[in-house]
Design a protein around this motif. Structure first.
Motif, mmCIF file in Angstrom:
data_model
loop_
_atom_site.group_PDB
_atom_site.id
_atom_site.type_symbol
_atom_site.label_atom_id
_atom_site.label_comp_id
_atom_site.label_asym_id
_atom_site.label_seq_id
_atom_site.Cartn_x
_atom_site.Cartn_y
_atom_site.Cartn_z
ATOM 1 N N ASN A 260 -19.875 0.225 -0.557
ATOM 2 C CA ASN A 260 -18.741 0.454 0.187
ATOM 3 C C ASN A 260 -18.263 1.129 -1.147
ATOM 4 O OD1 ASN A 260 -16.006 1.305 0.264
ATOM 5 N ND2 ASN A 260 -16.213 1.060 1.892
ATOM 6 N N VAL A 261 -17.027 2.493 -1.734
ATOM 7 C CA VAL A 261 -17.166 3.012 -3.107
ATOM 8 C C VAL A 261 -15.759 2.397 -3.358
ATOM 9 C CG1 VAL A 261 -18.208 5.280 -2.692
ATOM 10 C CG2 VAL A 261 -15.953 5.161 -1.792
ATOM 11 N N LEU A 262 -14.922 1.322 -2.205
ATOM 12 C CA LEU A 262 -14.148 1.414 -2.789
ATOM 13 C C LEU A 262 -14.194 -0.415 -2.399
ATOM 14 C CD1 LEU A 262 -11.713 3.293 -0.815
ATOM 15 C CD2 LEU A 262 -11.957 3.675 -3.380
ATOM 16 N N PRO A 263 -14.722 -1.297 -3.620
ATOM 17 C CA PRO A 263 -14.459 -2.675 -3.657
ATOM 18 C C PRO A 263 -13.571 -3.490 -2.723
ATOM 19 C CG PRO A 263 -15.315 -1.962 -5.747
ATOM 20 C CD PRO A 263 -14.503 -1.184 -5.120
ATOM 21 N N LEU A 264 -12.604 -3.243 -3.146
ATOM 22 C CA LEU A 264 -11.013 -3.509 -2.097
ATOM 23 C C LEU A 264 -11.037 -4.030 -0.500
ATOM 24 C CD1 LEU A 264 -8.518 -3.208 -4.975
ATOM 25 C CD2 LEU A 264 -9.989 -5.283 -4.416
ATOM 26 N N ILE A 265 -12.034 -2.806 -0.535
ATOM 27 C CA ILE A 265 -11.454 -2.855 1.136
ATOM 28 C C ILE A 265 -12.934 -2.215 1.481
ATOM 29 C CG2 ILE A 265 -11.245 -0.601 3.151
ATOM 30 C CD1 ILE A 265 -9.598 0.786 1.209
ATOM 31 N N ASN A 266 -13.685 -3.588 2.321
ATOM 32 C CA ASN A 266 -14.962 -3.804 2.316
ATOM 33 C C ASN A 266 -14.871 -4.686 3.969
ATOM 34 O OD1 ASN A 266 -17.617 -4.173 1.576
ATOM 35 N ND2 ASN A 266 -17.523 -6.704 1.158
ATOM 36 N N THR A 267 -13.924 -3.730 4.218
ATOM 37 C CA THR A 267 -14.940 -4.072 6.180
ATOM 38 C C THR A 267 -15.491 -2.962 6.730
ATOM 39 O OG1 THR A 267 -12.555 -5.252 6.834
ATOM 40 C CG2 THR A 267 -13.628 -4.528 8.639
ATOM 41 N N ALA A 268 -16.739 -3.497 7.441
ATOM 42 C CA ALA A 268 -17.136 -2.735 8.248
ATOM 43 C C ALA A 268 -16.760 -1.679 9.378
ATOM 44 C CB ALA A 268 -18.492 -3.055 8.519
ATOM 45 N N ILE A 269 -15.800 -3.760 10.581
ATOM 46 C CA ILE A 269 -15.499 -2.819 11.336
ATOM 47 C C ILE A 269 -14.425 -3.323 11.564
ATOM 48 C CG2 ILE A 269 -15.223 -2.535 13.813
ATOM 49 C CD1 ILE A 269 -18.297 -1.517 13.944
ATOM 50 N N THR B 298 -19.499 -7.271 7.625
ATOM 51 C CA THR B 298 -18.198 -7.589 7.907
ATOM 52 C C THR B 298 -17.423 -7.078 8.655
ATOM 53 O OG1 THR B 298 -18.548 -7.377 5.390
ATOM 54 C CG2 THR B 298 -16.459 -8.173 6.033
ATOM 55 N N VAL B 299 -16.342 -7.835 9.259
ATOM 56 C CA VAL B 299 -15.061 -7.133 11.363
ATOM 57 C C VAL B 299 -14.423 -8.493 10.595
ATOM 58 C CG1 VAL B 299 -17.774 -6.967 12.165
ATOM 59 C CG2 VAL B 299 -16.405 -9.278 12.092
ATOM 60 N N ASP B 300 -13.447 -7.112 10.801
ATOM 61 C CA ASP B 300 -11.921 -8.092 10.912
ATOM 62 C C ASP B 300 -11.740 -7.723 12.225
ATOM 63 O OD1 ASP B 300 -10.030 -8.756 11.237
ATOM 64 O OD2 ASP B 300 -8.510 -7.288 10.050
ATOM 65 N N VAL B 301 -11.465 -8.514 13.257
ATOM 66 C CA VAL B 301 -11.880 -7.785 14.893
ATOM 67 C C VAL B 301 -11.173 -9.487 15.533
ATOM 68 C CG1 VAL B 301 -14.174 -6.865 15.050
ATOM 69 C CG2 VAL B 301 -14.486 -9.284 15.468
ATOM 70 N N GLY B 302 -10.620 -8.977 17.096
ATOM 71 C CA GLY B 302 -10.131 -9.902 17.968
ATOM 72 C C GLY B 302 -10.638 -11.066 18.446
ATOM 73 N N SER B 303 -12.403 -10.721 18.852
ATOM 74 C CA SER B 303 -12.930 -11.164 19.287
ATOM 75 C C SER B 303 -14.593 -10.668 19.329
ATOM 76 C CB SER B 303 -13.285 -12.097 20.487
ATOM 77 O OG SER B 303 -13.314 -10.638 20.962
ATOM 78 N N LEU B 304 -16.217 -11.328 19.126
ATOM 79 C CA LEU B 304 -17.198 -10.902 18.615
ATOM 80 C C LEU B 304 -17.988 -11.379 19.266
ATOM 81 C CD1 LEU B 304 -18.735 -9.503 16.591
ATOM 82 C CD2 LEU B 304 -18.580 -11.961 14.778
ATOM 83 N N VAL B 305 -18.447 -10.653 19.914
ATOM 84 C CA VAL B 305 -20.104 -11.148 20.866
ATOM 85 C C VAL B 305 -20.843 -10.433 20.100
ATOM 86 C CG1 VAL B 305 -20.992 -11.106 22.898
ATOM 87 C CG2 VAL B 305 -18.907 -11.214 22.654
ATOM 88 N N VAL B 306 -22.504 -11.559 19.930
ATOM 89 C CA VAL B 306 -23.217 -10.936 19.180
ATOM 90 C C VAL B 306 -24.912 -11.234 19.857
ATOM 91 C CG1 VAL B 306 -24.562 -11.332 16.706
ATOM 92 C CG2 VAL B 306 -22.631 -11.184 16.819
ATOM 93 N N ASP B 307 -25.773 -10.533 20.190
ATOM 94 C CA ASP B 307 -26.967 -11.238 20.682
ATOM 95 C C ASP B 307 -27.319 -9.892 19.817
ATOM 96 O OD1 ASP B 307 -28.777 -11.459 22.223
ATOM 97 O OD2 ASP B 307 -28.292 -10.970 24.608
ATOM 98 N N SER B 308 -28.636 -10.822 19.780
ATOM 99 C CA SER B 308 -30.375 -10.272 18.916
ATOM 100 C C SER B 308 -31.393 -11.088 19.665
ATOM 101 C CB SER B 308 -30.260 -10.358 17.546
ATOM 102 O OG SER B 308 -30.746 -11.505 17.271
ATOM 103 N N SER B 309 -30.762 -11.037 20.985
ATOM 104 C CA SER B 309 -32.013 -12.436 21.449
ATOM 105 C C SER B 309 -33.246 -10.884 22.923
ATOM 106 C CB SER B 309 -31.689 -13.033 22.654
ATOM 107 O OG SER B 309 -31.065 -12.452 24.007
ATOM 108 N N ALA B 310 -32.861 -9.648 22.205
ATOM 109 C CA ALA B 310 -33.963 -8.521 23.009
ATOM 110 C C ALA B 310 -34.985 -8.570 22.236
ATOM 111 C CB ALA B 310 -33.582 -7.096 23.336
ATOM 112 N N ALA B 311 -35.184 -8.664 20.526
ATOM 113 C CA ALA B 311 -36.576 -9.118 19.909
ATOM 114 C C ALA B 311 -37.139 -10.377 20.421
ATOM 115 C CB ALA B 311 -36.035 -8.915 18.743
#
Length: 453
Positions: free
Chosen positions: A369-378, A408-421
């Motif tokens: 990110n060109v703005l180091p102080l703002i480093n959130t993807a979503i 990097t995230v800032d979210v209410g809740s997170l679901v992550v799944d990479s099991s399909a590989a």
């Protein structure tokens, strides 16, 4: 049940021609006409009607030729109009009016007699009307016309296909009742424009090889009389580039075009989902799209990678304004997918975005990110769902970002799944929680993070 073959020199006014289950062939150098009495004028197994003189007709708009064909209905004119009404099912073999118009009516259904992919009807303007179905689940009715209308009066589905590859294609009206599904597939190169599509609560599927335009209401809302109107809506699936050759643009015209699968009474329990696949898209500044609390899914038909927000190094990209536009179609989740990887950076402060689903064939990550102080993807208030490895390769999420901090995230809740590989491949998951203000806890509940075997 014997066959009947009649050649007429001049006009052929039909009273009753009945071959039982035998074949009937009528050939005239003039018009073929019949009285309008709601009784079959021609009965047979396979019925074939031919006029050879230019512009001579079969039936008229005031008096259709009424038939009962057990096996197949064939008709051919030299650019003359064709008007046929079927007492019972109408199994269509080949009805060819050249540049003339064709109107077919049935007291029950209109189907392809062979369930093949060969043209069943050729016309300039084609109007179809049946009580309980046009085409079937076993095979579409294959048509070639510049203008098309199809109506199911009481129930049943519409299943139509076209390979038209010259001139524009105007689908003026596709309407079913009682939650009848509507499927239209344009496999030719003509760009198809839809004016009215209404399924009364049924599934709507619109496919085109080289682009499609919505120039009127497309609605899957239940409005059936006698029911609680507007409480059930079907899903709507649109693919504007089925052959994935990069020429399939989806266009929703301003003012006239609309897409609706919302619950009219606002109960929010039966809203339909909307999915869109296209090589490119054109929406007006304020698109008339309302799918209530249904989910909206979008994918580009070509290219392998997708960038979101400020990320711009992918085959395709969606900036924040477009993401927010898409999110405004419903209060449900927005789902985005890519064949290989997704890169996101600075997807935040979007007024409509609450829940977001990302699905990638291989990896999901952020970038420098060109703005180091703002480093959130979503950043979003609802649930972020990340699914990777669906392409049967790696399932990496985060860990490869240029600043080395993972996804990097800032979210209410997170679901992550990479099991399909598949097992044995790299399925690392690296998530950083950051609200940009103070240290943030990353809480993993009982469900955990699924990275596969």
């Amino acid at each position: 049940d014997g066959g009947i073959l009649i050649d007429s020199i001049g006009n052929l006014p039909v009273g009753l021609v009945d071959a039982g289950t035998g074949a009937v062939t009528l050939d005239a150098t003039g018009d073929i006409t019949a009285a309008d009495d709601n009784v079959a004028d021609i009965v047979g197994g396979t019925i074939s009607l031919f006029t050879t003189t230019a512009s001579d007709t079969i039936g008229t708009g005031a008096a259709f030729v009424e038939v009962t064909a057990a096996t197949a209905m064939n008709a051919d004119t030299n650019d003359g109009n064709i008007f046929i009404e079927s007492i019972g099912n109408l199994p269509v073999g080949l009805i060819d009016a050249g540049t003339g118009n064709v109107t077919l009516q049935s007291s029950t259904t209109i189907n392809d007699d062979a369930n093949d992919a060969v043209n069943d009807i050729v016309a300039n303007t084609l109007e179809l009307s049946a009580a309980t179905g046009i085409g079937s689940a076993n095979g579409s009715l294959d048509v070639n016309a510049s203008s098309l209308s199809a109506l199911n009066a009481t129930s049943g589905a519409i299943n139509l296909a076209s390979a038209r590859s010259s001139g524009d294609y105007a689908v003026l009206n596709l309407t079913t009742k009682d939650a009848g599904a509507i499927t239209f597939s344009q496999t030719g190169t003509s760009v198809v424009t839809f004016t009215t599509v209404s399924s009364d609560g049924g599934l709507i599927t619109l496919n085109a090889a080289d682009g499609l335009t919505i120039n009127g209401p497309v609605s899957s809302i239940d409005t059936a009389a006698g029911s609680v109107d507007g409480t059930i809506s079907g899903d709507i699936a649109i693919n504007a580039d089925t052959n994935t050759d990069g020429t399939g643009t989806f266009t929703l015209l301003a003012i006239s075009g609309s897409i609706k699968s919302n619950d009219l009474l606002g109960t929010g329990t039966d809203d339909g989902d909307l999915s869109l696949i296209a090589d490119a898209f054109v929406f007006p500044p304020i698109p008339d799209v309302d799918i209530g609390d249904g989910n909206f899914s979008f994918a580009f038909s070509t290219g392998n990678s997708l960038c979101l927000g400020d990320a711009t190094i992918c085959d395709n990209s969606l900036d924040n304004a477009t993401i927010d536009l898409f999110a405004g179609f419903s209060t449900g989740a927005l789902s985005l997918s890519a064949n290989t990887f997704i890169l996101a950076e600075n997807v935040f402060n979007l007024g409509n975005l609450n829940d977001l689903n990302l699905t990638a064939g291989s990896t999901i990550d952020d970038t420098a990110n060109v703005l180091p102080l703002i480093n959130t993807a979503i950043s979003l208030p609802g649930t972020l769902t990340l699914t990777s490895g669906t392409g049967g390769v790696t399932g990496v999420i985060g860990g490869a970002s240029a600043n080395g901090d993972g996804f990097t995230v800032d979210v209410g809740s997170l679901v992550v799944d990479s099991s399909a590989a598949p097992g044995g491949v790299n399925q690392n998951v690296t998530i950083t929680a950051d609200d940009g203000i103070a240290p943030t806890n990353l809480v993993i509940n009982a469900a955990g993070i699924n990275a596969g075997a």
